[in-house]
Design an enzyme around this catalytic site. Structure first.
Site, PDB file in Angstrom:
ATOM      1  N   THR A  34      -1.500  -3.400  12.828  1.00  0.00           N
ATOM      2  CA  THR A  34      -0.295  -3.572  12.130  1.00  0.00           C
ATOM      3  C   THR A  34       0.813  -3.053  12.489  1.00  0.00           C
ATOM      4  O   THR A  34       1.997  -3.336  12.483  1.00  0.00           O
ATOM      5  CB  THR A  34      -0.717  -3.460  10.524  1.00  0.00           C
ATOM      6  OG1 THR A  34      -1.881  -4.230   9.985  1.00  0.00           O
ATOM      7  CG2 THR A  34       0.393  -3.877   9.516  1.00  0.00           C
ATOM      8  N   GLY A  61       0.722  -1.241  -0.149  1.00  0.00           N
ATOM      9  CA  GLY A  61       0.127   0.253  -0.041  1.00  0.00           C
ATOM     10  C   GLY A  61       0.725   1.437   0.055  1.00  0.00           C
ATOM     11  O   GLY A  61       0.334   2.168  -0.480  1.00  0.00           O
ATOM     12  N   ARG A  72      -5.203   0.797  -7.208  1.00  0.00           N
ATOM     13  CA  ARG A  72      -3.829   1.169  -6.620  1.00  0.00           C
ATOM     14  C   ARG A  72      -3.105   2.136  -7.616  1.00  0.00           C
ATOM     15  O   ARG A  72      -2.486   3.107  -7.015  1.00  0.00           O
ATOM     16  CB  ARG A  72      -2.655   0.089  -6.608  1.00  0.00           C
ATOM     17  CG  ARG A  72      -2.947  -0.938  -5.437  1.00  0.00           C
ATOM     18  CD  ARG A  72      -1.622  -1.822  -5.176  1.00  0.00           C
ATOM     19  NE  ARG A  72      -2.019  -3.141  -4.630  1.00  0.00           N
ATOM     20  CZ  ARG A  72      -2.226  -3.318  -3.051  1.00  0.00           C
ATOM     21  NH1 ARG A  72      -2.215  -2.230  -2.402  1.00  0.00           N
ATOM     22  NH2 ARG A  72      -2.361  -4.491  -2.756  1.00  0.00           N
ATOM     23  N   ASP A  94      -5.524   2.072  10.473  1.00  0.00           N
ATOM     24  CA  ASP A  94      -7.060   1.782  10.804  1.00  0.00           C
ATOM     25  C   ASP A  94      -7.340   1.391  12.162  1.00  0.00           C
ATOM     26  O   ASP A  94      -7.445   1.898  12.874  1.00  0.00           O
ATOM     27  CB  ASP A  94      -7.329   0.541   9.431  1.00  0.00           C
ATOM     28  CG  ASP A  94      -8.869   0.353   9.440  1.00  0.00           C
ATOM     29  OD1 ASP A  94      -9.664   1.208   9.700  1.00  0.00           O
ATOM     30  OD2 ASP A  94      -9.208  -0.757   9.012  1.00  0.00           O
ATOM     31  N   ASP A 127       0.436   3.183   4.547  1.00  0.00           N
ATOM     32  CA  ASP A 127      -0.516   3.899   3.820  1.00  0.00           C
ATOM     33  C   ASP A 127      -1.633   4.528   4.712  1.00  0.00           C
ATOM     34  O   ASP A 127      -2.009   5.618   5.011  1.00  0.00           O
ATOM     35  CB  ASP A 127      -1.131   3.187   2.800  1.00  0.00           C
ATOM     36  CG  ASP A 127      -1.526   1.556   3.252  1.00  0.00           C
ATOM     37  OD1 ASP A 127      -1.145   1.521   4.384  1.00  0.00           O
ATOM     38  OD2 ASP A 127      -1.922   0.726   2.376  1.00  0.00           O
ATOM     39  N   LYS A 134      -7.692   6.535  10.306  1.00  0.00           N
ATOM     40  CA  LYS A 134      -9.096   6.443  10.472  1.00  0.00           C
ATOM     41  C   LYS A 134      -9.347   6.230  11.975  1.00  0.00           C
ATOM     42  O   LYS A 134      -9.417   5.102  12.417  1.00  0.00           O
ATOM     43  CB  LYS A 134      -9.616   5.021   9.690  1.00  0.00           C
ATOM     44  CG  LYS A 134     -10.282   5.438   8.490  1.00  0.00           C
ATOM     45  CD  LYS A 134     -10.734   4.121   8.073  1.00  0.00           C
ATOM     46  CE  LYS A 134     -10.440   3.446   6.446  1.00  0.00           C
ATOM     47  NZ  LYS A 134     -10.845   2.155   6.331  1.00  0.00           N
TER      48      LYS A 134
HETATM   49  P1  IMP Z   1      -4.699  -2.059  10.517  1.00  0.00           P
HETATM   50  O1  IMP Z   1      -4.265  -0.657  11.020  1.00  0.00           O
HETATM   51  O2  IMP Z   1      -3.706  -3.116  11.164  1.00  0.00           O
HETATM   52  O3  IMP Z   1      -6.014  -2.382  10.692  1.00  0.00           O
HETATM   53  O4  IMP Z   1      -4.474  -2.179   8.939  1.00  0.00           O
HETATM   54  C1  IMP Z   1      -4.106  -1.209   8.243  1.00  0.00           C
HETATM   55  C2  IMP Z   1      -4.115  -1.869   6.828  1.00  0.00           C
HETATM   56  O5  IMP Z   1      -5.248  -2.408   6.558  1.00  0.00           O
HETATM   57  C3  IMP Z   1      -3.425  -0.830   6.058  1.00  0.00           C
HETATM   58  O6  IMP Z   1      -2.056  -1.139   5.763  1.00  0.00           O
HETATM   59  C4  IMP Z   1      -4.067  -1.473   4.557  1.00  0.00           C
HETATM   60  O7  IMP Z   1      -3.380  -2.144   4.028  1.00  0.00           O
HETATM   61  C5  IMP Z   1      -5.303  -1.932   5.085  1.00  0.00           C
HETATM   62  N1  IMP Z   1      -6.681  -0.947   5.027  1.00  0.00           N
HETATM   63  C6  IMP Z   1      -7.135  -0.427   6.008  1.00  0.00           C
HETATM   64  N2  IMP Z   1      -8.262   0.359   5.746  1.00  0.00           N
HETATM   65  C7  IMP Z   1      -8.033   0.353   4.245  1.00  0.00           C
HETATM   66  C8  IMP Z   1      -8.863   1.182   3.413  1.00  0.00           C
HETATM   67  O8  IMP Z   1      -9.755   1.993   3.686  1.00  0.00           O
HETATM   68  N3  IMP Z   1      -8.561   1.048   2.068  1.00  0.00           N
HETATM   69  C9  IMP Z   1      -7.562   0.086   1.928  1.00  0.00           C
HETATM   70  N4  IMP Z   1      -6.757  -0.583   2.539  1.00  0.00           N
HETATM   71  C10 IMP Z   1      -7.230  -0.569   3.922  1.00  0.00           C
HETATM   72 MG    MG Z   2      -0.806  -1.283   4.534  1.00  0.00          MG
END
Ligand code: IMP
Ligand code: MG
Length: 181
Positions: free
Chosen positions: A107, A44, A165, A103, A100, A131
């Site tokens: 991660t 991403g 992408r 959320d 990127d 977010k």
């Molecule tokens: P998290 O913070 O562990 O939930 O995950 C983040 C990852 O989920 C990011 O690095 C993206 O790869 C994917 N992701 C989360 N939200 C989105 C979105 O709105 N669009 C595309 N990928 C997303």
């Molecule tokens: Mg990512």
């Protein structure tokens, strides 16, 4: 085929360019005379990292790291796996993770911990998007591009099932019935 949907512009190409330049200047100011290594999280962040690197007027190295979280593609489970590791040791270096979007935060919480075990001088995070509505674990974002609502974002490196992408701007996916995917 993808179900019926549209992509609404969320952040334009001009807005992205302007913000990335600001982030680059801020990072260059903070990391003078340091051994900066950008750690681009694949896939991403590839486009963001390419632009950000050009906006940082300092000598630096770039590393890539592939991460995958289990579970379905749109909801992270919290279980994260490294699919492709850094190409060099990073002991003593100043690492700046380039991501990127943050959320749930799972991660980045995992990656920060993992990188810290390798003896770097510092580990910081630069995320293009955050977010906050969906945060499950707290992760400090040291450099942030934009805070966004709880929409599904594509473009500028971010995908929906590997699609979009290559959009040069950020868009929100809206399904035929007006809902998020
Ligand atoms: P998290 O913070 O562990 O939930 O995950 C983040 C990852 O989920 C990011 O690095 C993206 O790869 C994917 N992701 C989360 N939200 C989105 C979105 O709105 N669009 C595309 N990928 C997303
Ligand atoms: Mg990512």
């Amino acid at each position: 085929m993808d179900p019926e949907h549209r992509v609404d512009t969320l952040i334009s190409r001009a807005q992205l360019e302007a913000r990335v330049l600001e982030l680059g200047r801020e990072i260059a100011r903070d990391y003078q005379a340091r051994e900066l290594v950008l750690v681009s999280v694949l896939k991403g962040s590839f486009m963001f990292c390419a632009d950000l690197a050009r906006a940082i007027d300092l000598p630096l190295a770039i590393e890539f790291l592939g991460l995958k979280s289990y579970g379905d593609s749109q909801v992270t489970s919290g279980v994260v796996q490294i699919t492709s590791d850094l190409s060099r040791p990073v002991a003593g270096k100043d690492l700046l993770i380039v991501e990127d979007i943050v959320d749930t935060g799972y991660t980045m919480a995992y990656l920060r911990k993992n990188l810290a075990t390798r003896g770097p001088r510092s580990v910081k995070l630069c995320a293009l998007l955050h977010k906050p509505a969906r945060a499950r674990v707290q992760t400090a974002i040291d450099y942030l591009g934009f805070t966004i609502e709880d929409v599904f974002v594509v473009g500028y490196g971010l995908d929906w099932g590997e699609r979009y992408r290559n959009l040069p701007y950020l868009g929100a996916v809206v399904m035929g019935d007006g809902s998020a995917p």
